[in-house]
Design a protein around this motif. Structure first.
Motif, PDB file in Angstrom:
ATOM      1  N   UNK A 418       0.776  -1.098  -0.015  1.00  0.00           N
ATOM      2  CA  UNK A 418      -0.058   0.122  -0.187  1.00  0.00           C
ATOM      3  C   UNK A 418       1.118   1.098  -0.038  1.00  0.00           C
ATOM      4  N   UNK A 419       0.702   2.587  -0.821  1.00  0.00           N
ATOM      5  CA  UNK A 419       1.634   3.606  -0.924  1.00  0.00           C
ATOM      6  C   UNK A 419       0.631   4.754  -0.599  1.00  0.00           C
ATOM      7  N   UNK A 420       0.746   6.109  -0.672  1.00  0.00           N
ATOM      8  CA  UNK A 420      -0.122   6.990   0.348  1.00  0.00           C
ATOM      9  C   UNK A 420       0.595   8.335  -0.662  1.00  0.00           C
ATOM     10  N   UNK A 421       0.227   8.753  -1.068  1.00  0.00           N
ATOM     11  CA  UNK A 421      -0.055  10.664  -1.123  1.00  0.00           C
ATOM     12  C   UNK A 421      -0.452  11.932  -0.916  1.00  0.00           C
ATOM     13  N   UNK A 422       0.167  12.754  -0.221  1.00  0.00           N
ATOM     14  CA  UNK A 422       0.219  13.471   0.986  1.00  0.00           C
ATOM     15  C   UNK A 422      -0.265  14.518  -0.230  1.00  0.00           C
ATOM     16  N   UNK A 423      -1.223  15.218  -0.004  1.00  0.00           N
ATOM     17  CA  UNK A 423      -0.736  16.243  -0.584  1.00  0.00           C
ATOM     18  C   UNK A 423      -1.373  17.602  -0.081  1.00  0.00           C
ATOM     19  N   UNK A 466      10.480   1.070  -5.716  1.00  0.00           N
ATOM     20  CA  UNK A 466      11.017   0.562  -4.349  1.00  0.00           C
ATOM     21  C   UNK A 466      10.312   0.619  -3.224  1.00  0.00           C
ATOM     22  N   UNK A 467      10.213  -0.868  -3.143  1.00  0.00           N
ATOM     23  CA  UNK A 467       9.189  -0.959  -1.842  1.00  0.00           C
ATOM     24  C   UNK A 467       9.184  -0.587  -0.803  1.00  0.00           C
ATOM     25  N   UNK A 468       9.988   0.082  -0.144  1.00  0.00           N
ATOM     26  CA  UNK A 468       9.968   0.381   1.399  1.00  0.00           C
ATOM     27  C   UNK A 468       9.848   1.785   1.006  1.00  0.00           C
ATOM     28  N   UNK A 469       9.781   2.464  -0.492  1.00  0.00           N
ATOM     29  CA  UNK A 469       8.834   3.714  -0.321  1.00  0.00           C
ATOM     30  C   UNK A 469       7.823   3.617  -0.496  1.00  0.00           C
ATOM     31  N   UNK A 470       7.286   3.850   0.269  1.00  0.00           N
ATOM     32  CA  UNK A 470       5.759   3.631   0.911  1.00  0.00           C
ATOM     33  C   UNK A 470       4.926   5.388   0.649  1.00  0.00           C
ATOM     34  N   UNK A 471       5.028   6.391   0.519  1.00  0.00           N
ATOM     35  CA  UNK A 471       4.790   7.655   0.503  1.00  0.00           C
ATOM     36  C   UNK A 471       5.539   8.882   0.334  1.00  0.00           C
ATOM     37  N   UNK A 472       4.702   9.912  -0.829  1.00  0.00           N
ATOM     38  CA  UNK A 472       5.075  10.302  -1.803  1.00  0.00           C
ATOM     39  C   UNK A 472       4.282  11.667  -1.393  1.00  0.00           C
ATOM     40  N   UNK A 485       0.568   9.302 -10.355  1.00  0.00           N
ATOM     41  CA  UNK A 485       0.741   8.408  -8.826  1.00  0.00           C
ATOM     42  C   UNK A 485       0.209   6.751  -8.711  1.00  0.00           C
ATOM     43  N   UNK A 486       0.084   6.682  -9.792  1.00  0.00           N
ATOM     44  CA  UNK A 486      -1.004   5.452  -9.971  1.00  0.00           C
ATOM     45  C   UNK A 486      -0.271   4.015  -8.987  1.00  0.00           C
ATOM     46  N   UNK A 487       0.925   4.336  -8.547  1.00  0.00           N
ATOM     47  CA  UNK A 487       1.343   3.019  -8.120  1.00  0.00           C
ATOM     48  C   UNK A 487       1.166   3.013  -6.467  1.00  0.00           C
ATOM     49  N   UNK A 488       0.268   4.024  -6.058  1.00  0.00           N
ATOM     50  CA  UNK A 488      -0.151   4.687  -4.995  1.00  0.00           C
ATOM     51  C   UNK A 488      -1.885   3.916  -5.058  1.00  0.00           C
ATOM     52  N   UNK A 489      -2.607   4.126  -3.252  1.00  0.00           N
ATOM     53  CA  UNK A 489      -3.648   3.930  -3.527  1.00  0.00           C
ATOM     54  C   UNK A 489      -4.977   4.369  -2.948  1.00  0.00           C
ATOM     55  N   UNK A 490      -4.134   5.193  -2.670  1.00  0.00           N
ATOM     56  CA  UNK A 490      -4.897   6.762  -0.877  1.00  0.00           C
ATOM     57  C   UNK A 490      -3.560   7.561  -1.289  1.00  0.00           C
ATOM     58  N   UNK A 491      -4.877   8.800  -1.071  1.00  0.00           N
ATOM     59  CA  UNK A 491      -4.798  10.334  -1.170  1.00  0.00           C
ATOM     60  C   UNK A 491      -5.351  10.990   0.351  1.00  0.00           C
ATOM     61  N   UNK A 506      -5.641  16.466  -8.308  1.00  0.00           N
ATOM     62  CA  UNK A 506      -4.588  16.262  -8.057  1.00  0.00           C
ATOM     63  C   UNK A 506      -5.333  14.137  -6.839  1.00  0.00           C
ATOM     64  N   UNK A 507      -6.439  14.211  -6.708  1.00  0.00           N
ATOM     65  CA  UNK A 507      -6.811  12.741  -6.778  1.00  0.00           C
ATOM     66  C   UNK A 507      -7.159  12.152  -8.392  1.00  0.00           C
ATOM     67  N   UNK A 508      -6.880  13.029  -9.277  1.00  0.00           N
ATOM     68  CA  UNK A 508      -6.739  12.233 -10.691  1.00  0.00           C
ATOM     69  C   UNK A 508      -4.904  11.722 -10.963  1.00  0.00           C
ATOM     70  N   UNK A 509      -4.320  12.309  -9.727  1.00  0.00           N
ATOM     71  CA  UNK A 509      -3.286  11.547  -9.983  1.00  0.00           C
ATOM     72  C   UNK A 509      -3.198   9.963  -9.710  1.00  0.00           C
TER      73      UNK A 509
END
Length: 572
Positions: A418-423, A466-472, A485-491, A506-509
């Motif tokens: 699971x990966x997350x993007x924070x705007x 990189x699996x260890x990188x889980x946040x943008x 940013x489709x590698x993520x599934x949480x915004x 932003x969400x549509x990234x």
């Protein structure tokens, strides 16, 4: 947004080249066969490499310091790609981009030209080309005038003149003339090729998007701080209103001042006292509202003259500097950096994940011993990150999911992490969030206006691969468009924006073509605050947009498309 605009344009360019090959025509040495693409810092190069056979399209990136040396080579390429800032500065200097007539000019994220008094708009309408295209998922941001700017660039008569659009469309709507709304809808239908997620979800196999709002109550001391300045803000706003009634202050100035006051309160909602200027803190510590003057309030937030986004001024009250040290008056940090293409500063950090490669050092490199108490928003954000990423981290001995204090465990990373993007709109707020991520051991990357194109690509590769990188961490001004940013599934949207389309972008990234998982969007709102008022403003703007565009979805799209494709040369 995220439904294949880039790929459609590349297909159009390839079609032109195929016609030339079929008719055995030589590619000329002029711009008559070259497409100019103007875009934010984006992934056009990546898309070309991904979708086009090697060597079939010749493209040139016209961006950065020393780009003028490339000007004599335009005619040797099928596509020339540049940024809006490079395009604007080239126009201001009488540069090469405006020296000839292109086959076609394409504005990616074309809403950048919506302000018809801006230099970017003037540069766009003055360029010479045979065909013109506007690509945007958000043709209307704040008013109907936004759509008029796009029509002016394309040259749709009689709406290429603002006065005509104002008379037939804007004034007609304001005066509520019979049929005015339908006239607008007909105009949009005749000039716009529109795709929506609702209409394309099946063929794209797009997963659903779940949206939720987290109500975050301020810490007690932050609430007292908010109430203190809320009262003073109300007093100042009332004084501005009285001055306006006496006609001693221009209305436009009054509106700008009120926006600055609101941004002041928004800063408190984000992180209490930590985003306020020192003069405000002194007034608060002395409980003396008389020390809260207008200039100090205004310094807390203003609107960028370049991109139109609100930004928080430096605590010292100084103007943003570009990397070469020059002052940039009334522009946000992102745009200050964009005006200096020689920037080499990069933003990334990975403390707590030793396997994560980094592209540089973080701007917030203060000593870890300098503790800053997380705000209520940051605390809730970290709780949510730990909860949604529990499956990424396993206890090596017991094979159980790790509990929240994840850095105390031996970490093993799942293959489908699971990966997350924070705007956030504020780079200072991102600095404060960085500290929490470091403390809790999250591996992360960061992209904002100070990240060069090269380092932006490096950060994306780290986040994707990189699996260890889980946040943008991403500034919404520089990452709200033109990036995948489709590698993520949480915004996570840290604060609401005045313009709801900025949030939608932003969400549509993340929720876009290529996404294979359900996406969860979390918005953080302080109840009964300026942020709930901003949400109300968003609903009013969305009503305007929906009134203009919804009728488009009611027509028989299949019949409409058939009529369009009856035209032999679609670009004629």
């Amino acid at each position: 947004m995220g439904l294949g605009k880039t790929l459609s344009v590349l297909a159009l360019v390839c079609s032109t080249l195929d016609i030339l090959d079929k008719e055995k025509l030589e590619r000329s040495d002029s711009l008559q066969q070259t497409t100019l693409i103007i875009a934010p810092k984006s992934s056009w190069q990546t898309q070309i490499s991904r979708h086009i056979h090697p060597g079939k399209i010749r493209f040139l990136v016209y961006h950065g310091s020393g780009r003028e040396k490339l000007a004599t080579q335009f005619q040797n390429y099928d596509i020339v790609i540049t940024t809006y800032e490079s395009f604007r500065s080239d126009w201001a200097a009488g540069g090469a981009l405006h020296s000839g007539r292109w086959l076609r000019v394409i504005l990616d994220e074309a809403h950048h030209i919506r302000n018809q008094s801006s230099q970017i708009f003037k540069a766009a309408v003055e360029i010479q080309s045979r065909y013109r295209w506007c690509l945007t998922g958000t043709p209307i941001h704040n008013s109907i005038d936004d759509y008029g700017a796009l029509l002016s660039f394309i040259g749709i008569e009689p709406f290429h003149e603002k006065s005509s659009f104002d008379y037939w469309i804007v004034s007609s709507l304001k005066e509520n003339r019979p049929g005015s709304l339908q006239l607008l809808r007909n105009l949009v239908r005749a000039t716009c090729l529109r795709r929506t997620k609702a209409s394309q979800a099946v063929c794209l196999n797009l997963e659903k998007c779940i949206e939720k709002t987290e109500e975050v109550h301020l810490h007690q001391e932050d609430q007292l701080l908010y109430d203190f300045f809320k009262k003073k803000t109300a007093d100042i706003a009332a004084g501005v209103h009285r001055l306006d009634k006496n006609k001693s202050r221009r209305k436009s100035t009054k509106d700008e001042n009120i926006l600055s006051l609101m941004n002041f309160l928004r800063a408190i909602c984000n992180h209490g006292p930590d985003l306020l200027p020192s003069s405000a803190l002194a007034a608060w510590e002395n409980s003396d509202t008389s020390k809260v003057d207008w200039k100090m309030m205004q310094a807390s937030g203003t609107t960028c003259n370049q991109c139109g986004q609100e930004y928080i001024a430096k605590r010292s009250g100084s103007m943003p500097r570009s990397p070469n040290g020059a002052y940039n008056a009334d522009v946000c940090e992102d745009c200050a950096i964009l005006r200096d293409e020689d920037s080499t500063h990069t933003r990334s950090s990975s403390e707590g994940a030793s396997a994560l490669a980094t592209a540089g050092t973080s701007k917030s490199s203060k000593s870890a011993a300098e503790f800053v108490r997380p705000s209520a928003k940051v605390s809730r954000l970290l709780e949510n990150l730990q909860q949604e990423q529990r499956g990424n981290f396993l206890d090596g001995a017991r094979k159980r999911y790790a509990i929240p204090r994840i850095r105390s465990f031996t970490l093993f990373y799942c293959s489908n992490e699971t990966k997350s993007v924070i705007f956030s709109r504020s780079t200072k707020m991102l600095d404060l969030i960085e500290r929490g991520l470091n403390f809790h051991g999250f591996g992360f990357q960061r992209i904002d206006g100070q990240t060069t194109l090269e380092n932006r690509g490096d950060a994306l590769r780290q986040f994707n691969d990189v699996p260890e990188c889980t946040v943008m961490l991403a500034s919404i001004g520089s990452c709200g468009e033109g990036i995948d940013f489709t590698a993520a599934n949480h915004v996570h949207l840290i604060e609401p924006q005045w313009n709801p389309m900025v949030e939608a972008q932003a969400v549509d990234r993340v929720h876009r073509k290529g996404q294979t998982r359900t996406v969860t969007v979390t918005r953080y709102i302080v109840p009964k605050s300026i942020e709930t008022y901003i949400q109300w403003v968003q609903t009013q703007k969305l009503k305007l947009i929906n009134q203009s565009l919804d009728d488009f979805d009611a027509v028989d799209k299949e019949s409409l498309e058939m009529e369009r494709w009856k035209v032999n040369d679609f670009e004629s």
